[in-house]
Each structure stands twice: as C-alpha cells, then as structure tokens.
Design an enzyme around this catalytic site. Structure first.
Site, PDB file in Angstrom:
ATOM      1  N   HIS A  48     -15.133  19.872  17.081  1.00 44.30           N
ATOM      2  CA  HIS A  48     -16.002  19.611  17.586  1.00 44.30           C
ATOM      3  C   HIS A  48     -17.161  20.488  16.958  1.00 44.30           C
ATOM      4  O   HIS A  48     -16.953  21.737  16.520  1.00 44.30           O
ATOM      5  CB  HIS A  48     -15.922  19.751  18.814  1.00 44.30           C
ATOM      6  CG  HIS A  48     -15.400  21.088  19.536  1.00 44.30           C
ATOM      7  ND1 HIS A  48     -16.111  22.158  19.580  1.00 44.30           N
ATOM      8  CD2 HIS A  48     -14.011  21.119  19.898  1.00 44.30           C
ATOM      9  CE1 HIS A  48     -15.255  23.133  20.001  1.00 44.30           C
ATOM     10  NE2 HIS A  48     -13.984  22.621  20.317  1.00 44.30           N
ATOM     11  N   TYR A  70       1.996  18.665  20.263  1.00 42.56           N
ATOM     12  CA  TYR A  70       2.660  18.625  21.580  1.00 42.56           C
ATOM     13  C   TYR A  70       3.661  17.835  21.811  1.00 42.56           C
ATOM     14  O   TYR A  70       3.685  16.837  21.905  1.00 42.56           O
ATOM     15  CB  TYR A  70       1.407  18.385  22.482  1.00 42.56           C
ATOM     16  CG  TYR A  70       0.011  19.082  22.040  1.00 42.56           C
ATOM     17  CD1 TYR A  70      -0.277  20.341  22.449  1.00 42.56           C
ATOM     18  CD2 TYR A  70      -0.767  18.294  21.192  1.00 42.56           C
ATOM     19  CE1 TYR A  70      -1.371  21.064  21.969  1.00 42.56           C
ATOM     20  CE2 TYR A  70      -1.979  18.677  20.763  1.00 42.56           C
ATOM     21  CZ  TYR A  70      -2.123  20.136  20.929  1.00 42.56           C
ATOM     22  OH  TYR A  70      -3.538  20.713  20.598  1.00 42.56           O
ATOM     23  N   HIS A  85      -5.642  14.374  20.369  1.00 44.34           N
ATOM     24  CA  HIS A  85      -7.100  14.786  20.706  1.00 44.34           C
ATOM     25  C   HIS A  85      -7.501  14.768  19.122  1.00 44.34           C
ATOM     26  O   HIS A  85      -6.932  14.665  17.971  1.00 44.34           O
ATOM     27  CB  HIS A  85      -7.113  16.046  21.138  1.00 44.34           C
ATOM     28  CG  HIS A  85      -6.704  17.347  20.636  1.00 44.34           C
ATOM     29  ND1 HIS A  85      -6.953  17.894  19.423  1.00 44.34           N
ATOM     30  CD2 HIS A  85      -5.453  18.154  20.858  1.00 44.34           C
ATOM     31  CE1 HIS A  85      -6.356  18.934  19.137  1.00 44.34           C
ATOM     32  NE2 HIS A  85      -5.287  18.953  19.867  1.00 44.34           N
ATOM     33  N   ASP A 117     -22.688  32.303  50.232  1.00 43.58           N
ATOM     34  CA  ASP A 117     -23.770  32.856  49.798  1.00 43.58           C
ATOM     35  C   ASP A 117     -23.713  33.520  48.250  1.00 43.58           C
ATOM     36  O   ASP A 117     -24.414  34.309  47.977  1.00 43.58           O
ATOM     37  CB  ASP A 117     -24.858  33.744  50.526  1.00 43.58           C
ATOM     38  CG  ASP A 117     -23.740  34.730  51.266  1.00 43.58           C
ATOM     39  OD1 ASP A 117     -22.811  34.923  50.807  1.00 43.58           O
ATOM     40  OD2 ASP A 117     -24.312  35.742  51.958  1.00 43.58           O
ATOM     41  N   HIS A 173      -5.279  21.026  28.847  1.00 44.99           N
ATOM     42  CA  HIS A 173      -6.313  21.840  29.642  1.00 44.99           C
ATOM     43  C   HIS A 173      -5.533  22.722  30.596  1.00 44.99           C
ATOM     44  O   HIS A 173      -6.269  22.997  31.736  1.00 44.99           O
ATOM     45  CB  HIS A 173      -7.248  21.010  30.124  1.00 44.99           C
ATOM     46  CG  HIS A 173      -8.240  20.483  29.166  1.00 44.99           C
ATOM     47  ND1 HIS A 173      -9.021  19.228  29.466  1.00 44.99           N
ATOM     48  CD2 HIS A 173      -8.297  20.677  27.782  1.00 44.99           C
ATOM     49  CE1 HIS A 173      -9.600  18.683  28.353  1.00 44.99           C
ATOM     50  NE2 HIS A 173      -9.331  19.759  27.465  1.00 44.99           N
ATOM     51  N   ARG A 216      -1.114  24.595  18.875  1.00 48.18           N
ATOM     52  CA  ARG A 216      -2.388  24.442  18.201  1.00 48.18           C
ATOM     53  C   ARG A 216      -2.986  25.494  17.406  1.00 48.18           C
ATOM     54  O   ARG A 216      -2.461  26.774  18.002  1.00 48.18           O
ATOM     55  CB  ARG A 216      -3.355  24.092  19.403  1.00 48.18           C
ATOM     56  CG  ARG A 216      -4.588  23.445  19.002  1.00 48.18           C
ATOM     57  CD  ARG A 216      -5.800  22.972  19.828  1.00 48.18           C
ATOM     58  NE  ARG A 216      -6.089  23.793  21.016  1.00 48.18           N
ATOM     59  CZ  ARG A 216      -5.364  23.400  22.113  1.00 48.18           C
ATOM     60  NH1 ARG A 216      -4.359  22.647  22.454  1.00 48.18           N
ATOM     61  NH2 ARG A 216      -5.874  24.286  23.255  1.00 48.18           N
ATOM     62  N   GLU A 238      -6.694  26.799  15.789  1.00 47.76           N
ATOM     63  CA  GLU A 238      -8.020  26.632  15.730  1.00 47.76           C
ATOM     64  C   GLU A 238      -8.802  27.623  15.236  1.00 47.76           C
ATOM     65  O   GLU A 238      -8.678  28.886  15.830  1.00 47.76           O
ATOM     66  CB  GLU A 238      -8.292  26.292  17.280  1.00 47.76           C
ATOM     67  CG  GLU A 238      -9.828  26.113  17.372  1.00 47.76           C
ATOM     68  CD  GLU A 238     -10.271  25.767  18.886  1.00 47.76           C
ATOM     69  OE1 GLU A 238      -9.862  25.849  19.860  1.00 47.76           O
ATOM     70  OE2 GLU A 238     -11.362  24.891  18.897  1.00 47.76           O
ATOM     71  N   GLU A 244      -8.776  22.088  14.624  1.00 44.89           N
ATOM     72  CA  GLU A 244      -7.884  22.669  15.530  1.00 44.89           C
ATOM     73  C   GLU A 244      -6.827  21.583  15.842  1.00 44.89           C
ATOM     74  O   GLU A 244      -6.810  20.895  16.880  1.00 44.89           O
ATOM     75  CB  GLU A 244      -8.744  22.920  16.969  1.00 44.89           C
ATOM     76  CG  GLU A 244      -9.623  21.709  17.468  1.00 44.89           C
ATOM     77  CD  GLU A 244      -9.899  22.143  18.781  1.00 44.89           C
ATOM     78  OE1 GLU A 244      -9.501  22.299  19.492  1.00 44.89           O
ATOM     79  OE2 GLU A 244     -11.346  22.284  18.914  1.00 44.89           O
ATOM     80  N   ASP A 264     -14.355  30.024  19.558  1.00 42.77           N
ATOM     81  CA  ASP A 264     -13.240  29.064  20.164  1.00 42.77           C
ATOM     82  C   ASP A 264     -12.086  29.290  19.047  1.00 42.77           C
ATOM     83  O   ASP A 264     -12.080  28.514  18.222  1.00 42.77           O
ATOM     84  CB  ASP A 264     -13.772  27.536  20.117  1.00 42.77           C
ATOM     85  CG  ASP A 264     -13.014  26.472  20.944  1.00 42.77           C
ATOM     86  OD1 ASP A 264     -11.977  26.759  21.248  1.00 42.77           O
ATOM     87  OD2 ASP A 264     -13.187  25.399  20.842  1.00 42.77           O
ATOM     88  N   ASP A 282      -6.022  29.392  23.909  1.00 43.13           N
ATOM     89  CA  ASP A 282      -6.858  29.083  23.546  1.00 43.13           C
ATOM     90  C   ASP A 282      -8.186  29.645  24.085  1.00 43.13           C
ATOM     91  O   ASP A 282      -8.141  29.568  25.343  1.00 43.13           O
ATOM     92  CB  ASP A 282      -7.230  27.521  23.760  1.00 43.13           C
ATOM     93  CG  ASP A 282      -8.336  26.796  23.175  1.00 43.13           C
ATOM     94  OD1 ASP A 282      -9.264  27.400  22.792  1.00 43.13           O
ATOM     95  OD2 ASP A 282      -8.275  25.551  23.084  1.00 43.13           O
ATOM     96  N   HIS A 308     -18.662  23.020  23.136  1.00 42.91           N
ATOM     97  CA  HIS A 308     -18.644  21.654  22.598  1.00 42.91           C
ATOM     98  C   HIS A 308     -20.214  21.241  22.287  1.00 42.91           C
ATOM     99  O   HIS A 308     -20.951  20.822  23.114  1.00 42.91           O
ATOM    100  CB  HIS A 308     -18.028  20.498  23.577  1.00 42.91           C
ATOM    101  CG  HIS A 308     -16.485  20.685  23.737  1.00 42.91           C
ATOM    102  ND1 HIS A 308     -15.783  20.184  24.787  1.00 42.91           N
ATOM    103  CD2 HIS A 308     -15.531  21.445  22.937  1.00 42.91           C
ATOM    104  CE1 HIS A 308     -14.776  20.610  24.582  1.00 42.91           C
ATOM    105  NE2 HIS A 308     -14.461  21.444  23.565  1.00 42.91           N
TER     106      HIS A 308
END
Ligand code: GLY
Ligand code: MN
Ligand code: MN
Length: 441
Positions: free
Chosen positions: A353, A387, A349, A39, A242, A404, A406, A383, A270, A259, A360
C-alpha cells in the site's frame, strides 16, 4: 517536532493546491480532539491533509485557501488563553501563528462561522473533504445557506462542491525531499525497534513484553506514536492478520511475527519481521520463510518507475503460488492456481500500500480503470506473507506457521530504495543477531 522549520514547503504546497483549483475556496480543518472515556482524551493527532498544508499542530484550527487572481491563505486557530495555557500548555494565537507559519491572515477559530460565508460570496466553487466529518459537513452547509439567503442582494453562492482530497491525494502521493528525509528516519527507528525485539525475545516471555521493547525504542528515538497498533503474534497467532491482543506467552518452537512501525513528525513506517523465538528456524519454518522472502525479492524487483502498481503483487503471488505447490499445500498446475486463485487460502491480502502521513496513505491505486504507474518519489510497502492455519489437509509440519516480511520502499528513477533495510531479514542474519544477543555480545 519543530513544525515551522520548513515554512516555505507548506506555503509552496498551498500555492500548488490553489493553482490546481484554479478558482474557488478550499476549507480544510484539522482533526477534532476525541474523548476516550469520560473526560480523558485519546492522544491528539492532527489531520494529515491539514498538516500537509500548514505544519500547524494545534487542535481547533482550519485552513481557508482562496484560489484565483489574488490567492490568499488564512489560518483560523485558538486564541491565546493564559488560564488554559497553565493547564494545557502554549498555544500560538492567531497573530503569532500568522507570522510564524507564514499565512496571509489569521483569525480566531470562533470567528470562522461569521467570516466563512463572506469568503464564499460570489465564489464559483467550494473545495473541502466532503463527508469526512459530519459536524463539518453540517457547518459548511450552513455557510452555503447563509450565502444563498443573500441571493436577492445579487450575491451568488458557489455552484460547485468538490472533494478537495482528490487534488491533495495526488499531491501527497509524490513525496518531496523533506518528506523522504523524515520517512527514512522513521524507517530507521522502526528497524532499530525490530532489532531490539529480536534481541529480547526468549521462550517464556510474553508478547506484550516484546511490544514494550518496540514502543521503548520508538519513543526513545523521538517518534511520537506507533503508526498503528503493533502486532506481536507468536505461533498460531501469526495467522490472525490483525492480531493485536499481544497477551500470549512465547513458546520455544514458535515463530514470532511482529508488524510494527512508528510515526515520526507525522510520517509512518511499517515493518514486519518474522523470526524464531528459539533463535533458530526449524526446517519447515525455514522453508516457508525462504518462500516468502523469495516472493518479496521478486516483488521488490518489480518496484521501478514505469511499472504498474500491480506488478509487484503479481510477481509475489506467482512465486508464492509455485511455492505452495512445491510444499504440497495446494494442488493443480500453476496456471490453474493463479486462475482460480486457490492460493488465497494461504495468501489473502495485497502485497502493499502507499505509505506516508497515513500508514495506508492517500492516493488512488487505479486511474480510469487502469493500475497506476509507479513514479520516482512514491513510497509503498512490499509485504507478502503466508498464513497456514492448521487443518487436516495441511501437512503437519507446516500447521500454524504464519510468516510475513514487510519493507518500506521509495521508487527511484532506476528501481527503488529499501528504506527499512536495517531490520535484518536473511535467516542467517536474524539467527546471528539473536545468537549474539544471547551470548551477551
Ligand atoms: N500494519 C499495517 C499493514 O501492514 O498494512
Ligand atoms: Mn505492517
Ligand atoms: Mn503495511
């Protein structure tokens, strides 16, 4: 958050939507509350489209917008309930909501199923987010069937069904001054969180300890949520795009890729930064870092009004591909690498975006098969990354390095505004910040 501060803004958006529809009725509900386990609920987050048009924060609410000669905006929301309000807090109720949020009419949400079919009678078109929520799809179909059942009384049901998001996505793509103000604040809070993370990282600390620093900085500045699950990835974890478990220990020689962005009054920031846990880049780390930084610079230079959406990406890819050749990560000529896309082994990638109410964000990237042109008021991320997973054919000194960088940018008439610039990204600025933090300055 003070939802009703910008009432005329929401009313103006509703009028614009009605004008774009021309005629017909739009129905846009807010998000349902969702159970997390047994709940306990997930923290409640309104639907972005509904919020964009209303500023109304409560669950169990829907907007009905009638377009045409006599346009009308109706809110359906929960009734006041003294008993529930003791447990869950204040709710407006239709009457106060109508007045406070500037609707033409407001009704209890319990009456929507009764009133909606009447509002659809003899209307040519129905606009709603088709397929977004199965429960709403079924509900809307029931309304249509109720209207159709009245055909012999001479009543016509809407003939056309449109996805209202097609119109709303285009509206949301161009941010107004109020939205940009909120986005700048969300960006500054996220930048402060990244600075805090750089200041608190040390060998031996856990990734989640650094995540806690980020969340602390978000919340203490009034941001309601992280805009997405923060990625705090040390060493080889940075090569998992991710990665969100954030439960490894930071080691002396690691880079730490973070990130993380916050959501402030509905709007996302972001940011990604990558920095050495030790406070000093090793030579190989610095070489990779400088390459990603150069790619990002090249991409940001291409963010200007009139340029196509893919120009920043193509610029970043060109710099990264040449750099991969220079670092001997791949072989061949630049043209070959671009043509065969062999760079994708290390950069898989896209470079950005749209950014806004959703991290996004809404908005098409192509129109009639062509990349969309950038225009003032559009907000996007830039970004690029690199890698380098360990493998026998990868030079040893580059193995398991993931970088990265960004930033969030807003297209201006002459170029773009980097709204996340307060998060340091030049190696010397990062090293100086970390050095000062360790010296207790
Ligand atoms: N953090 C999600 C993204 O960078 O797109
Ligand atoms: Mn990100
Ligand atoms: Mn992003």
């Amino acid at each position: 958050m003070k939802p009703a501060d910008h009432l005329s803004l929401y009313a103006a958006r509703r009028s614009r939507l009605a004008a774009l529809m021309g005629e017909g009725v739009a129905v846009i509900a807010t998000a349902p509350e969702r159970l997390r386990n047994r709940d306990s609920h997930y923290p409640y987050r309104f639907d972005s489209y509904f919020y964009y048009l209303t500023g109304f924060l409560e669950p169990e609410a829907a907007l009905v917008l009638v377009a045409g000669k006599s346009p009308k905006a109706l809110l359906f929301c929960r009734n006041r309930d003294p008993e529930r309000e003791i447990w869950d807090g204040f709710r407006y109720g239709p009457e106060a909501a109508r007045e406070r949020f500037g609707f033409d009419e407001a009704h209890p949400i319990d009456e929507l199923d009764k009133l909606a079919p009447k509002m659809l009678e003899d209307q040519p078109a129905l606009y709603y987010p088709v397929g977004a929520e199965a429960d709403w799809d079924a509900r809307v179909m029931r309304w249509l069937n109720v209207v159709r059942a009245r055909a012999r009384a001479g009543i016509a049901a809407p003939e056309r069904l449109h996805d209202v998001r097609v119109l709303l996505d285009d509206m949301r793509l161009l941010k107004d001054a109020h939205e940009l103000g909120v986005m700048r604040r969300a960006a500054r809070i996220a930048a402060a969180a990244h600075r805090r993370a750089m200041q608190s990282a040390r060998p031996g600390r856990m990734e989640y300890e650094i995540e806690a620093e980020l969340l602390h900085e978000f919340r203490r500045n009034g941001a309601q949520f992280p805009a997405y699950s923060p990625i705090v990835a040390a060493g080889a974890n940075a090569c998992v795009l991710h990665y969100v478990s954030n439960d490894a220990r930071l080691a002396q020689g690691d880079l730490l890729l973070i990130d993380a962005g916050c959501e402030l009054d509905g709007y996302a920031s972001d940011i990604t930064r990558t920095f050495p846990v030790s406070g000093r880049f090793r030579a190989a780390q610095r070489a990779v870092y400088e390459l990603v930084l150069a790619a990002q610079r090249a991409a940001i230079e291409k963010v200007k009004s009139g340029n196509a959406w893919n120009e920043p990406h193509d610029a970043a890819v060109r710099v990264l591909a040449q750099g991969m050749l220079d670092l001997k990560l791949i072989s061949g000529s630049l043209d070959e690498v671009l043509e065969k896309e062999t760079y994708k082994r290390f950069y898989m990638h896209r470079t950005g975006h749209w950014l806004g109410l959703d991290v996004h964000d809404a908005g098409e990237y192509k129109r009639a098969g062509n990349w969309r042109s950038l225009a003032p008021g559009m907000a996007l991320t830039v970004e690029p990354g690199l890698y380098i997973r360990a493998a026998d054919d990868v030079p040893e000194r580059f193995r398991d390095i993931g970088v990265r960088i960004e930033d969030d940018v807003v297209v201006t008439p002459g170029g773009c505004e980097v709204i996340t610039a307060e998060a340091p990204k030049l190696p010397e600025d990062i090293e100086a910040l970390m050095r000062d933090a360790r010296a207790g300055a």
